[in-house]
Structure formats: C-alpha cells, structure tokens
Design a protein around this motif. Structure first.
Motif, PDB file in Angstrom:
ATOM      1  N   LEU A   1       7.767  -0.231   4.979  1.00  0.00           N
ATOM      2  CA  LEU A   1       6.994  -0.866   6.239  1.00  0.00           C
ATOM      3  C   LEU A   1       6.021   0.175   6.683  1.00  0.00           C
ATOM      4  O   LEU A   1       5.757   0.376   7.789  1.00  0.00           O
ATOM      5  N   LEU A   2       5.362   0.988   5.700  1.00  0.00           N
ATOM      6  CA  LEU A   2       4.457   1.991   5.952  1.00  0.00           C
ATOM      7  C   LEU A   2       2.922   1.792   5.594  1.00  0.00           C
ATOM      8  O   LEU A   2       2.112   2.103   6.371  1.00  0.00           O
ATOM      9  N   ALA A   3       2.826   1.151   4.457  1.00  0.00           N
ATOM     10  CA  ALA A   3       1.177   1.106   3.986  1.00  0.00           C
ATOM     11  C   ALA A   3       0.921   0.224   4.816  1.00  0.00           C
ATOM     12  O   ALA A   3      -0.676   0.321   4.820  1.00  0.00           O
ATOM     13  N   CYS A   4       1.260  -0.774   5.492  1.00  0.00           N
ATOM     14  CA  CYS A   4       0.615  -1.868   6.352  1.00  0.00           C
ATOM     15  C   CYS A   4      -0.283  -0.949   7.366  1.00  0.00           C
ATOM     16  O   CYS A   4      -1.262  -1.634   7.993  1.00  0.00           O
ATOM     17  N   SER A   5       0.105   0.219   7.833  1.00  0.00           N
ATOM     18  CA  SER A   5      -0.527   0.977   8.999  1.00  0.00           C
ATOM     19  C   SER A   5      -1.371   2.272   8.622  1.00  0.00           C
ATOM     20  O   SER A   5      -1.730   2.776   9.572  1.00  0.00           O
ATOM     21  N   VAL A   6      -1.291   2.336   7.183  1.00  0.00           N
ATOM     22  CA  VAL A   6      -1.956   3.657   6.900  1.00  0.00           C
ATOM     23  C   VAL A   6      -3.394   3.192   6.533  1.00  0.00           C
ATOM     24  O   VAL A   6      -3.941   2.132   5.771  1.00  0.00           O
ATOM     25  N   PRO A   7      -4.644   4.139   6.671  1.00  0.00           N
ATOM     26  CA  PRO A   7      -5.897   3.612   6.440  1.00  0.00           C
ATOM     27  C   PRO A   7      -6.347   3.626   5.008  1.00  0.00           C
ATOM     28  O   PRO A   7      -7.088   2.784   4.518  1.00  0.00           O
ATOM     29  N   ASN A   8      -5.729   4.565   4.350  1.00  0.00           N
ATOM     30  CA  ASN A   8      -5.932   4.708   2.903  1.00  0.00           C
ATOM     31  C   ASN A   8      -4.782   4.748   2.183  1.00  0.00           C
ATOM     32  O   ASN A   8      -4.206   5.909   1.731  1.00  0.00           O
ATOM     33  N   THR A   9      -4.200   3.729   1.518  1.00  0.00           N
ATOM     34  CA  THR A   9      -3.011   3.597   0.974  1.00  0.00           C
ATOM     35  C   THR A   9      -3.130   4.468  -0.494  1.00  0.00           C
ATOM     36  O   THR A   9      -2.122   5.211  -0.781  1.00  0.00           O
ATOM     37  N   PRO A  10      -4.169   4.199  -1.382  1.00  0.00           N
ATOM     38  CA  PRO A  10      -4.342   5.248  -2.653  1.00  0.00           C
ATOM     39  C   PRO A  10      -4.280   6.546  -2.184  1.00  0.00           C
ATOM     40  O   PRO A  10      -3.488   7.435  -2.811  1.00  0.00           O
ATOM     41  N   ALA A  11      -4.891   7.307  -0.936  1.00  0.00           N
ATOM     42  CA  ALA A  11      -4.563   8.614  -0.774  1.00  0.00           C
ATOM     43  C   ALA A  11      -3.079   8.961  -0.434  1.00  0.00           C
ATOM     44  O   ALA A  11      -2.708  10.123  -1.012  1.00  0.00           O
ATOM     45  N   VAL A  12      -2.348   8.025   0.015  1.00  0.00           N
ATOM     46  CA  VAL A  12      -0.851   8.254   0.346  1.00  0.00           C
ATOM     47  C   VAL A  12      -0.023   8.239  -0.919  1.00  0.00           C
ATOM     48  O   VAL A  12       0.768   9.056  -1.267  1.00  0.00           O
ATOM     49  N   LEU A  13      -0.444   7.432  -1.947  1.00  0.00           N
ATOM     50  CA  LEU A  13       0.040   7.249  -3.193  1.00  0.00           C
ATOM     51  C   LEU A  13      -0.323   8.584  -3.830  1.00  0.00           C
ATOM     52  O   LEU A  13       0.664   9.303  -4.675  1.00  0.00           O
ATOM     53  N   LYS A  14      -1.404   9.204  -3.833  1.00  0.00           N
ATOM     54  CA  LYS A  14      -1.544  10.271  -4.528  1.00  0.00           C
ATOM     55  C   LYS A  14      -0.801  11.521  -3.946  1.00  0.00           C
ATOM     56  O   LYS A  14      -0.388  12.546  -4.978  1.00  0.00           O
ATOM     57  N   GLU A  15      -0.720  11.582  -2.700  1.00  0.00           N
ATOM     58  CA  GLU A  15       0.437  12.645  -1.989  1.00  0.00           C
ATOM     59  C   GLU A  15       1.564  12.383  -2.822  1.00  0.00           C
ATOM     60  O   GLU A  15       2.295  13.481  -2.858  1.00  0.00           O
TER      61      GLU A  15
END
Length: 245
Positions: free
Chosen positions: A145-159
């Motif tokens: 329940l995190l991706a719903c609230s992050v501005p840039n999901t691809p950047a999170v997945l890169k991290e």
C-alpha cells in the motif's frame, strides 16, 4: 472525462471544502502528517484481518531468499506502523524506511509485539531516494500500500532494484485502478480520486501499478490481480505478488 464525472468531482470537492481551504493555506499537509499515522495504525487491524490469508500466502516463501549467511536482510519501504511484521519469518533482520517520522511511536509498539524479528534501524527517507541504504545490501524488499501515494513509481522500483542483491525478491501488495474502465468501480474511483488524494496523504485510486512492475525488467515477476474484501469496494482492486531481481 465525462461531464457527469466532472460535476460529481465538484460536488465531492464542495463537501470537502474545509480541507481544500486548509490545503490552500498550507495547513492541511502538516495536519495530515500528524493524524495519518494514528488512522493507519487503526486501519491496519481491520486490513490485516481481511487480508490475513493473502498475506500469509504471499510472505510464506521469504526464507527462500536468504543470503549466504542463511539470514534474511529485509527492508520494508513505507513501513508505517509495522503492519507486516507478524508475517515475517523468525530472525529476519529488518530495516524500516518511512517518510513520516510520526509513525515511529506506532512502529515501536509493533516491534515490541513482534520480538521474533531483529530490528536494525529506522531510516527517514522517501521511497525514491534511499541513498543511505547500500547497493545490493538486502535479500528482500517489501512495499505494501505504498505505490498509491508516491509521485514516481518507476523511480521507487529503480531504488528497490539497486538495493536488492542479485536474486533477491521484491514483495508487493497494492490497491490499483479498476482494470475495466467502464465498471461502476472505475466510475467511483474517477469521481472520488481528487478528494481522496487530498484526505489520504496523496493516495491515488487510479494508478496502474502493474504496468510499472512489468516495465521494471525484473528477471521474474509473479503478479496477480485480486479483489480485496474491503468495505469500500472502490479500493478493492489489488495486485499482489513478488518479483526477483
């Protein structure tokens, strides 16, 4: 977007007018950051009860991704109040990341209740910028329940991929946009989403997070679409699974 949806969005905005005024004055975000952790801690009990079987099934193979030492180094991103701790296998070495420091009181309670785990540290950081966590340092990364609230999901997945060791796994549970754009659930998501995002700290009901996961080029992706048995049906569409680096 249809005129009907635009009109109903306006009606929802009028109902939430006090929140919109506070947001315009710059007072809403600090208020939400203080209140949101208390809400999430309470919501977690209901969500875990309804999603218990799904969570147990999902996290049942975490030990398969242990490192050479046979220990599991696990990073939970957007750890919140520690909703997932009880599902992790004994001895997991946990690093917690969250952008909101007000969660720590509730997190400490969950840590005390789940002493089968080893808690290494809490990192105050955004999910797309976890520079204090070393490359390849984790066997498992968990986001629920995190991706719903992050501005840039691809950047999170890169991290996430940077932090995972080769062969490590990323576990996820996310509520998402309804796949059928012509369903009543999709209709209500479109109507309510602008006000929903304001109330719930940027959470969007309209994200097609499965596309981001498919485009992230993990070596293996086990992803399922499910309908979570939640009272609010318009947040029922979920994806659940894991991906291997």
């Amino acid at each position: 977007m249809s005129v009907t949806i635009l009109v109903l969005q306006l009606v929802a905005a009028v109902i939430m007018l006090p929140a919109h005024i506070l947001n315009y004055l710059g007072l809403w975000d600090p208020f939400v950051k203080k209140v949101f952790p208390r809400f999430i801690a309470s919501f977690t009990e209901t969500y875990n009860r309804l999603m218990n079987d799904q969570k147990r099934r999902l996290f049942s193979n975490i030990s398969n991704f242990s490192g050479p030492s046979k220990e599991v180094r696990l990073l939970e991103v957007g750890c919140g109040s520690g909703a997932n701790f009880k599902y992790y296998p004994s001895g997991c070495k946990i690093t917690c990341v969250d952008i909101n420091p007000n969660f720590q009181k509730f997190l400490s309670k969950s840590q005390a209740e789940n002493d089968h785990l080893v808690y290494e540290r809490f990192v105050l950081a955004s999910a797309d910028n976890m520079t204090s966590v070393a490359d390849g340092s984790m066997d498992v990364v968990v986001c629920t329940l995190l991706a719903c609230s992050v501005p840039n999901t691809p950047a999170v997945l890169k991290e996430v991929k940077r932090i995972l060791r080769p062969g490590g796994a990323y576990y996820f549970i996310e509520h998402v946009a309804a796949v059928n754009e012509f369903s009543w659930i999709s209709f209500f998501q479109k109507v309510l989403n602008p006000s929903w995002k304001l109330i719930f700290a940027g959470c969007s009901m309209r994200k097609a997070t499965w596309n981001d996961l498919e485009n992230a080029k993990f070596s293996e992706l086990d992803l399922r679409h499910i309908t979570a048995p939640l009272p609010l049906k318009f947040v029922g569409p979920h994806i659940i699974g894991y991906a291997v680096k």
